[in-house]
Design a protein around this motif. Structure first.
Motif, PDB file in Angstrom:
ATOM      1  N   ALA A  21      22.480  -6.105  -0.705  1.00  0.00           N
ATOM      2  CA  ALA A  21      22.011  -4.979  -1.518  1.00  0.00           C
ATOM      3  C   ALA A  21      21.678  -3.784  -0.624  1.00  0.00           C
ATOM      4  CB  ALA A  21      20.796  -5.395  -2.336  1.00  0.00           C
ATOM      5  N   LEU A  22      21.025  -4.049   0.500  1.00  0.00           N
ATOM      6  CA  LEU A  22      20.688  -2.970   1.431  1.00  0.00           C
ATOM      7  C   LEU A  22      21.948  -2.361   2.031  1.00  0.00           C
ATOM      8  CD1 LEU A  22      18.515  -1.374   2.860  1.00  0.00           C
ATOM      9  CD2 LEU A  22      18.345  -3.201   4.566  1.00  0.00           C
ATOM     10  N   TYR A  23      22.926  -3.206   2.369  1.00  0.00           N
ATOM     11  CA  TYR A  23      24.181  -2.702   2.925  1.00  0.00           C
ATOM     12  C   TYR A  23      24.889  -1.779   1.927  1.00  0.00           C
ATOM     13  CZ  TYR A  23      28.926  -2.522   4.732  1.00  0.00           C
ATOM     14  OH  TYR A  23      30.138  -2.066   5.183  1.00  0.00           O
ATOM     15  N   ALA A  28      26.468   3.573   0.137  1.00  0.00           N
ATOM     16  CA  ALA A  28      26.484   4.632  -0.877  1.00  0.00           C
ATOM     17  C   ALA A  28      25.926   5.936  -0.309  1.00  0.00           C
ATOM     18  CB  ALA A  28      25.671   4.191  -2.091  1.00  0.00           C
ATOM     19  N   ILE A  29      24.844   5.836   0.465  1.00  0.00           N
ATOM     20  CA  ILE A  29      24.274   7.033   1.084  1.00  0.00           C
ATOM     21  C   ILE A  29      25.254   7.624   2.093  1.00  0.00           C
ATOM     22  CG2 ILE A  29      22.418   7.917   2.545  1.00  0.00           C
ATOM     23  CD1 ILE A  29      20.608   5.757   1.325  1.00  0.00           C
ATOM     24  N   TRP A  44      23.978   6.259   9.438  1.00  0.00           N
ATOM     25  CA  TRP A  44      24.418   5.307   8.418  1.00  0.00           C
ATOM     26  C   TRP A  44      25.474   4.337   8.943  1.00  0.00           C
ATOM     27  CZ3 TRP A  44      20.545   6.054   5.634  1.00  0.00           C
ATOM     28  CH2 TRP A  44      20.047   7.327   5.406  1.00  0.00           C
ATOM     29  N   PHE A  45      26.401   4.842   9.769  1.00  0.00           N
ATOM     30  CA  PHE A  45      27.452   3.961  10.265  1.00  0.00           C
ATOM     31  C   PHE A  45      26.869   2.838  11.124  1.00  0.00           C
ATOM     32  CE2 PHE A  45      30.604   2.679  13.442  1.00  0.00           C
ATOM     33  CZ  PHE A  45      31.658   2.321  12.613  1.00  0.00           C
ATOM     34  N   THR A  46      25.998   3.187  12.072  1.00  0.00           N
ATOM     35  CA  THR A  46      25.404   2.169  12.938  1.00  0.00           C
ATOM     36  C   THR A  46      24.540   1.205  12.144  1.00  0.00           C
ATOM     37  OG1 THR A  46      25.430   3.630  14.870  1.00  0.00           O
ATOM     38  CG2 THR A  46      23.887   1.786  14.917  1.00  0.00           C
ATOM     39  N   LEU A  47      23.806   1.715  11.174  1.00  0.00           N
ATOM     40  CA  LEU A  47      22.980   0.844  10.335  1.00  0.00           C
ATOM     41  C   LEU A  47      23.841  -0.143   9.563  1.00  0.00           C
ATOM     42  CD1 LEU A  47      20.216   0.065   9.354  1.00  0.00           C
ATOM     43  CD2 LEU A  47      20.304   1.925   7.682  1.00  0.00           C
TER      44      LEU A  47
END
Length: 203
Positions: A21-23, A28-29, A44-47
């Motif tokens: 869900a977090l991914y 989406a962000i 966002w990419f690294t996360l």
């Protein structure tokens, strides 16, 4: 092979549900803030990369718990489930570890960018549209027939993932988004339901 109880499967499914869900939220962000014509930006990419690596252990435990505690599967199907799960984890873990440890400027030169037909793209397709699809279809066969919705979700997710091969086969990688639906939202729903399925079994 260590014993994986339904309780362990339930815990893994809950962790996996939260991470998936977090991914999807971070994805989406990242898409919403992406500059047209450019890849998803930082952080966002690294996360996303870190979340993918974080969810792999839970994925393996969940599928192994299914293989050991399933009620409707024979040894061959259990073996296929394990092959699919480990193939997904090994290829994905190797790929995304390489990506986050390689400087951004060097990724394209080493085939670690997601521009078709890069090495990274091919590896991702084999892992998720191949091995993961196999794991999902095999997992569906381990779930008792009284839980038809859950069986169908795993089967549907696996078939959608397999359909992602239409992207490279047709040369249109937009078509591969069919597969992303399978290992994104469908897998999230199926995993959240699986956690409740494990609750009804002996610890």
């Amino acid at each position: 092979m260590p014993s994986f109880t339904p309780r362990m499967g339930r815990g893994a499914a809950r962790i996996l549900t939260a991470l998936l869900a977090l991914y999807l939220l971070v994805l989406a962000i990242g898409l919403a803030t992406m500059v047209p014509g450019r890849p998803i930006g930082e952080p966002w990419f690294t996360l996303m990369e870190l979340l993918i690596l974080a969810l792999l252990p839970a994925l393996l435990v969940q599928f192994e718990a299914l293989a050991q505690n399933g009620q409707e599967s024979d040894p061959i199907k259990r073996r296929l489930l394990r092959i699919g799960a480990w193939g997904t984890a090994i290829l994905t873990g190797t790929l995304h570890h390489a990506i986050i440890t390689t400087p951004t400027a060097q990724r394209a030169r080493q085939g670690l960018d997601f521009e078709w037909p890069s090495l990274a793209y091919w590896t991702d397709i084999i892992a998720w549209d191949g091995f993961f699809a196999l794991a999902m279809v095999a997992a569906a066969t381990t779930i008792d027939r009284s839980r038809q919705l859950l069986r169908r979700l795993f089967l549907f997710g696996g078939l959608l993932a397999l359909a992602g091969w239409l992207g490279p086969l047709t040369g249109s990688m937009q078509v591969r988004n069919i597969g992303i639906i399978g290992y994104g939202p469908i897998f999230l729903i199926a995993t959240s339901m699986l956690a409740r399925r494990f609750e009804g079994e002996t610890p």
